[in-house]
Design an enzyme around this catalytic site. Sequence first.
Site, PDB file in Angstrom:
ATOM      1  N   CYS A 138      47.924 -12.390  18.008  1.00  0.00           N
ATOM      2  CA  CYS A 138      49.036 -11.701  18.657  1.00  0.00           C
ATOM      3  C   CYS A 138      49.578 -12.556  19.803  1.00  0.00           C
ATOM      4  O   CYS A 138      48.804 -13.152  20.558  1.00  0.00           O
ATOM      5  CB  CYS A 138      48.578 -10.340  19.186  1.00  0.00           C
ATOM      6  SG  CYS A 138      48.024  -9.196  17.894  1.00  0.00           S
ATOM      7  N   HIS A 189      41.768 -12.397  18.138  1.00  0.00           N
ATOM      8  CA  HIS A 189      42.574 -11.444  18.903  1.00  0.00           C
ATOM      9  C   HIS A 189      42.990 -12.095  20.215  1.00  0.00           C
ATOM     10  O   HIS A 189      42.171 -12.706  20.906  1.00  0.00           O
ATOM     11  CB  HIS A 189      41.776 -10.167  19.190  1.00  0.00           C
ATOM     12  CG  HIS A 189      41.520  -9.331  17.972  1.00  0.00           C
ATOM     13  ND1 HIS A 189      42.507  -8.618  17.332  1.00  0.00           N
ATOM     14  CD2 HIS A 189      40.371  -9.106  17.268  1.00  0.00           C
ATOM     15  CE1 HIS A 189      41.999  -7.984  16.295  1.00  0.00           C
ATOM     16  NE2 HIS A 189      40.700  -8.260  16.230  1.00  0.00           N
TER      17      HIS A 189
END
Length: 447
Positions: A214, A172
């Site tokens: 991301c 992440h």
Amino acid sequence: MLKNNLLFFILIFGYLLASTLVLINANEEPEQQIQNQQEVVDGFFSRSGHTNNWAVLVCTSRFWFNYRHMANTLSMYRTVKRLGIPDSNIILMLADDVACNPRNVFPATVFNNAGRYLDLYGDNVEVDYRGYEVTVENFIRVLTGRVSPDTPRSKRLLSDDRSNILVYMTGHGGNEFLKFQDAEEISSFDLADAFEQMWEKRRYNEILFMIDTCQANTMYSQIYSPNILATGSSELGENSYSHHMDTDIGVAVIDRFTYYNLEFLEKIDMQSKSTLKDLFDSYDPNLIHSTPGVRSDLFRRPLDKVLVTDFFGNVQNVELTEQKYNLSFTTAITSTSQQDVLNSSSSNQSILKNLINKDNSTSARTMAISRKSPISKSKNYHLSHVDPQKRHHISFFSQLSSSFLTAIVLIIISSRYLEYRQGPLNQLLQVFQMEKLGGAGTYKRYK
């Protein structure tokens, strides 16, 4: 007589003209040589020049719902092993062990497909850093080689300046950062400085940095070290999405960017000629649901010349050496001490002494020959150390000068010959004088 003299001068002039044209045509050869040399240079820069491959595969996420990040990393681990990189050259970092998680309805297994065709964990997975060992500090220490002295070899990146390294990370992240275990972060500046330390310490030849998170493309925005090629799953402001989930396992099992990379890599083998350009061209934003990025401004080779196996495989290059190693029986005998010879039996002593004398005489003759004909006294030594382009120009001008000199000598000899036969040279010129007749437009020769 006059016709013979004119013919003689015409032949000399023709010889001089023909020699000049031949040499001018010969001077066009360097253009072909330059073209061939350019092809050699292009071929040189299309080769990697590496002699070994390494892979650093990092999953930075823990907890059961991040199952797909472990599957991403293990999928890459299985792929590079299939293409030839051994476990000794792979650093595998997994922040969690989902295979042994109590929620796993298929204990001791990890799958990247809902069909569960392949167990990624298997029986021969070697995890080098697991659980709380996966930290930003340990990751940077692995890259830079600044590990503690008691660190085992299996946890060290023992690369050198001839190593191609694949660095794969998943987890992440956000704008220029990637989270480690939801507790700390590594920034794009930290990563760039780590790569710079690797370059200064000659720890890599080329690096392929691949990240699936991301806003992944922001993680390589600060890299400034040479010979680094980077690719990411999404641009600034974009998320990276999972591909599909397994209803029995209860979570997503793989991310889209990694899934489509694996779809391409599963079609190649160790001898494949597929290039990284082919891999990057296969990215489809409509399928990945984000915009993958590639940064190649720091990379010296064109992407259509870089094989996928230069980073995902382990194709070994062979280096030849001119040094010879004499492994014959006589070498072993000559290395035997004199005391061993004296301690042997009388019959063996005679055999050993003959072999030693024969070997010594051969060496002496070889040394005498080498002293008699040194390389520096070669008649072509002065040309053997000249650049081929300069050598061609030297040869061209020497031939041209020789042709002109020959023509001048022939003209002088012919003029002397004519002076001897017909008197002064001005008499020869008077033969060609013409006296114009009035109004008729005709000429008569002067007698």
